[in-house]
Motif scaffolding. Structure first.
Motif, PDB file in Angstrom:
ATOM      1  N   GLU A 113      25.523 122.116  52.876  1.00 31.26           N
ATOM      2  CA  GLU A 113      27.409 122.353  53.187  1.00 31.26           C
ATOM      3  C   GLU A 113      27.906 120.308  52.573  1.00 31.26           C
ATOM      4  OE1 GLU A 113      28.874 124.634  56.175  1.00 31.26           O
ATOM      5  OE2 GLU A 113      30.024 122.523  56.820  1.00 31.26           O
ATOM      6  N   MET A 114      28.653 121.579  51.451  1.00 31.93           N
ATOM      7  CA  MET A 114      29.356 120.040  51.104  1.00 31.93           C
ATOM      8  C   MET A 114      30.757 120.296  50.700  1.00 31.93           C
ATOM      9  SD  MET A 114      26.937 118.706  49.263  1.00 31.93           S
ATOM     10  CE  MET A 114      27.875 117.631  48.235  1.00 31.93           C
ATOM     11  N   ILE A 115      31.485 119.101  51.008  1.00 34.97           N
ATOM     12  CA  ILE A 115      32.796 119.244  51.002  1.00 34.97           C
ATOM     13  C   ILE A 115      33.648 118.469  50.030  1.00 34.97           C
ATOM     14  CG2 ILE A 115      35.531 118.639  52.362  1.00 34.97           C
ATOM     15  CD1 ILE A 115      33.611 119.566  55.174  1.00 34.97           C
ATOM     16  N   GLY A 116      34.134 118.786  49.306  1.00 33.82           N
ATOM     17  CA  GLY A 116      33.966 118.455  47.298  1.00 33.82           C
ATOM     18  C   GLY A 116      32.359 117.371  46.971  1.00 33.82           C
ATOM     19  N   MET A 117      32.721 116.280  46.626  1.00 36.31           N
ATOM     20  CA  MET A 117      31.544 116.247  46.624  1.00 36.31           C
ATOM     21  C   MET A 117      30.974 115.109  47.827  1.00 36.31           C
ATOM     22  SD  MET A 117      31.513 116.502  43.529  1.00 36.31           S
ATOM     23  CE  MET A 117      30.108 115.088  43.214  1.00 36.31           C
ATOM     24  N   GLN A 118      31.533 115.665  48.689  1.00 34.30           N
ATOM     25  CA  GLN A 118      30.795 115.012  49.810  1.00 34.30           C
ATOM     26  C   GLN A 118      30.105 116.065  51.097  1.00 34.30           C
ATOM     27  OE1 GLN A 118      31.003 111.386  50.478  1.00 34.30           O
ATOM     28  NE2 GLN A 118      32.159 111.554  48.682  1.00 34.30           N
ATOM     29  N   GLN A 119      28.553 115.701  51.309  1.00 36.81           N
ATOM     30  CA  GLN A 119      27.564 116.367  51.939  1.00 36.81           C
ATOM     31  C   GLN A 119      27.785 116.376  52.982  1.00 36.81           C
ATOM     32  OE1 GLN A 119      23.079 115.635  51.813  1.00 36.81           O
ATOM     33  NE2 GLN A 119      22.944 115.688  53.607  1.00 36.81           N
ATOM     34  N   SER A 120      28.928 117.511  53.730  1.00 39.31           N
ATOM     35  CA  SER A 120      28.692 117.155  55.314  1.00 39.31           C
ATOM     36  C   SER A 120      27.924 117.804  56.141  1.00 39.31           C
ATOM     37  CB  SER A 120      29.965 118.775  55.492  1.00 39.31           C
ATOM     38  OG  SER A 120      28.875 120.212  56.417  1.00 39.31           O
ATOM     39  N   HIS A 121      26.409 118.812  55.142  1.00 40.29           N
ATOM     40  CA  HIS A 121      24.928 118.720  56.629  1.00 40.29           C
ATOM     41  C   HIS A 121      24.267 119.165  55.701  1.00 40.29           C
ATOM     42  CE1 HIS A 121      26.230 122.792  57.638  1.00 40.29           C
ATOM     43  NE2 HIS A 121      25.207 122.445  57.850  1.00 40.29           N
ATOM     44  N   ILE A 122      23.145 119.082  56.130  1.00 42.85           N
ATOM     45  CA  ILE A 122      22.226 119.780  55.903  1.00 42.85           C
ATOM     46  C   ILE A 122      21.049 119.689  57.036  1.00 42.85           C
ATOM     47  CG2 ILE A 122      20.812 117.500  55.508  1.00 42.85           C
ATOM     48  CD1 ILE A 122      19.649 118.922  52.286  1.00 42.85           C
ATOM     49  N   HIS A 123      20.664 120.983  56.833  1.00 38.18           N
ATOM     50  CA  HIS A 123      19.714 122.046  57.846  1.00 38.18           C
ATOM     51  C   HIS A 123      18.516 122.746  57.342  1.00 38.18           C
ATOM     52  CE1 HIS A 123      18.591 124.379  60.965  1.00 38.18           C
ATOM     53  NE2 HIS A 123      18.647 125.525  60.434  1.00 38.18           N
ATOM     54  N   PHE A 124      17.369 122.101  57.617  1.00 36.34           N
ATOM     55  CA  PHE A 124      15.841 122.665  56.906  1.00 36.34           C
ATOM     56  C   PHE A 124      16.220 123.405  58.455  1.00 36.34           C
ATOM     57  CE2 PHE A 124      16.485 118.936  55.440  1.00 36.34           C
ATOM     58  CZ  PHE A 124      15.736 119.365  53.908  1.00 36.34           C
ATOM     59  N   LYS A 140      35.166 124.061  50.204  1.00 33.68           N
ATOM     60  CA  LYS A 140      33.852 123.897  51.416  1.00 33.68           C
ATOM     61  C   LYS A 140      33.145 124.741  50.847  1.00 33.68           C
ATOM     62  CE  LYS A 140      33.687 123.520  55.608  1.00 33.68           C
ATOM     63  NZ  LYS A 140      33.721 123.664  57.629  1.00 33.68           N
ATOM     64  N   ARG A 141      31.391 124.440  49.598  1.00 35.12           N
ATOM     65  CA  ARG A 141      30.412 125.159  50.114  1.00 35.12           C
ATOM     66  C   ARG A 141      29.147 124.990  50.640  1.00 35.12           C
ATOM     67  NH1 ARG A 141      33.391 122.814  45.584  1.00 35.12           N
ATOM     68  NH2 ARG A 141      33.832 123.777  43.554  1.00 35.12           N
TER      69      ARG A 141
END
Length: 104
Positions: A88-99, A68-69
């Motif tokens: 936030e990425m888990i592997g190559m999948q986007q888990s969430h984005i926040h602005f 998790k990055r």
């Protein structure tokens, strides 16, 4: 040419390190592309054209160990303010984005 067990272990460690570094840069570039897409979709301008990692940690998802990055970036909506975002990425999948809240 005689290879010792230490030589084989060092070669193996070098290849593992190279593979992990390559994978890290691949995910970072993919994440940068995702952030640019989201900014474009929301009519925002990404500043500095870069992201920086704030942390990473291993997680278990569906029985697999993944990393998790979390990356942070800056954007603007009007050209005057500077706001922070996070993806936030888990592997190559986007888990969430926040602005962060910003002026329209």
């Amino acid at each position: 040419m005689n290879l010792t067990l230490l030589d084989v272990c060092l070669i193996f460690a070098f290849f593992c390190f190279t593979l992990l570094a390559w994978q890290h840069f691949k995910i970072r570039e993919y994440t940068l592309m995702r952030v640019k897409q989201q900014c474009s979709k929301l009519d925002l301008q990404m500043l500095d054209e870069s992201i920086y990692g704030s942390y990473w940690r291993p997680v278990i998802e569906r029985g697999q160990v993944k990393i998790k990055r979390r990356y942070q970036f800056y954007f603007t909506s009007t050209g005057e303010g500077r706001y922070q975002g996070e993806i936030e990425m888990i592997g190559m999948q986007q888990s969430h984005i926040h602005f962060d809240p910003h002026a329209m």
